[in-house]
Design an enzyme around this catalytic site. Structure first.
Site, PDB file in Angstrom:
ATOM      1  N   SER A 143       0.986  -1.210  -0.028  1.00  0.00           N
ATOM      2  CA  SER A 143       0.081  -0.176   0.034  1.00  0.00           C
ATOM      3  C   SER A 143       0.880   1.292   0.172  1.00  0.00           C
ATOM      4  CB  SER A 143      -0.942   0.032   1.222  1.00  0.00           C
ATOM      5  OG  SER A 143      -2.063   1.065   1.022  1.00  0.00           O
ATOM      6  N   HIS A 151      -7.059  -6.234   0.405  1.00  0.00           N
ATOM      7  CA  HIS A 151      -6.000  -5.154   0.133  1.00  0.00           C
ATOM      8  C   HIS A 151      -4.787  -5.817   0.969  1.00  0.00           C
ATOM      9  CE1 HIS A 151      -3.866  -1.227   0.102  1.00  0.00           C
ATOM     10  NE2 HIS A 151      -3.979  -1.357   1.294  1.00  0.00           N
ATOM     11  N   ASP A 204      -9.950  -5.199  -3.720  1.00  0.00           N
ATOM     12  CA  ASP A 204      -9.192  -4.389  -3.023  1.00  0.00           C
ATOM     13  C   ASP A 204     -10.041  -3.261  -2.627  1.00  0.00           C
ATOM     14  OD1 ASP A 204      -7.623  -2.549  -1.712  1.00  0.00           O
ATOM     15  OD2 ASP A 204      -5.988  -3.104  -2.729  1.00  0.00           O
TER      16      ASP A 204
END
Length: 268
Positions: free
Chosen positions: A100, A231, A201
């Site tokens: 991320s 995610h 996600d």
């Protein structure tokens, strides 16, 4: 400031006898509102191959979301860059990865340090969002302060990343306002790239992966879709795939004298 034991940094030494005599380092970064807990198993798996592994705790993380709101992009990137430079002094080659926002930081590092980054492994990185409410962050951060957290977008039952229950909007704005400059600098990224993205996600939408794949100048770019994870894929059903793919990637891109592959090697 009390640090959750699960959020402590991970630092494991290189074992050159397992890597052909070369000292290979891997720097991994966790994401926004998360902590090293979200990528610790990934780091430990890579260390089993003999790589030196560093997983720093980004400033403001692993304690309280209020601590995070007192930090920003410069603090997070500064920690990643310092760790990279320290690892580079003791290793023959260093690969950088992230989850991320960790992937966002890794891209900035590659744009700034060029071929010193032997390779990039990005898991659901963020450089853009189609969410319109983010446009109101400059105002909302003063009116609201925080919103419910983004943590634990994990398909696998009973798993937690030990992230914050609240998302501080001041810190979030510090992240999102860096995206435009980073997107403009993506052509400066030349390191071989392994891009791993979840098919579903709920935090980072597909626009980021499309932009990264289109804009970087990496000589080699391989994209993998993770079919059974959300995610936080590093703790989800596809975690073993991430570990195996990234270990093979690190071995290949850090092999001395090995020619790089073709940028056309993109798979979905």
């Amino acid at each position: 400031m009390s640090i959750d034991p699960r959020a402590r940094p991970l630092s494991l030494p290189a074992r050159p006898e397992a890597t052909g005599g070369r000292r290979v380092g891997v720097l991994l970064s966790h994401g926004f509102t998360g902590s090293p807990a979200s990528i610790r198993p990934w780091g430990e798996a890579l260390a089993e191959h003999g790589y030196a592994v560093e997983v720093p705790r980004l400033p403001g993380h692993g304690t309280s979301w209020r601590d995070l709101d007192a930090t920003g992009w410069d603090d997070w990137y500064g920690e990643i860059e310092r760790t990279f430079l320290r690892l580079s002094r003791t290793c023959d080659a260093v690969v950088v990865g992230g989850l991320s926002m960790g992937g966002t930081l890794a891209l900035r590092l590659a744009a700034e340090h060029g071929d010193a980054v032997a390779g990039l492994v990005l898991v659901n990185p963020a450089v853009h969002s189609t969410r319109k409410d983010l446009l109101a962050l400059p105002l909302l951060k003063h009116l609201v302060g925080s919103v419910p957290g983004l943590a634990d977008d994990i398909r696998k039952p009973g798993v937690t990343e030990h992230g914050y229950v609240r998302t501080p909007l001041g810190a979030l704005h510090s992240l999102t306002r860096q995206w435009r400059a980073l997107r403009a600098d993506l052509p400066r990224v030349t390191s071989p790239l392994l891009l791993l993205r979840s098919a579903e996600d709920h935090v980072v939408d597909p626009s980021s992966a499309r932009i990264i794949a289109r804009e970087v100048s990496s000589r080699e770019l391989t994209e993998r879709v993770l079919p059974d994870s959300y995610h936080v894929a590093t703790l989800d059903h596809d975690a073993e795939t991430i570990c195996a793919e990234s270990a093979a990637f690190v071995s290949r891109v850090t092999a001395e004298g090995l020619p790089q592959g073709s940028r056309a090697s993109l798979e979905t």
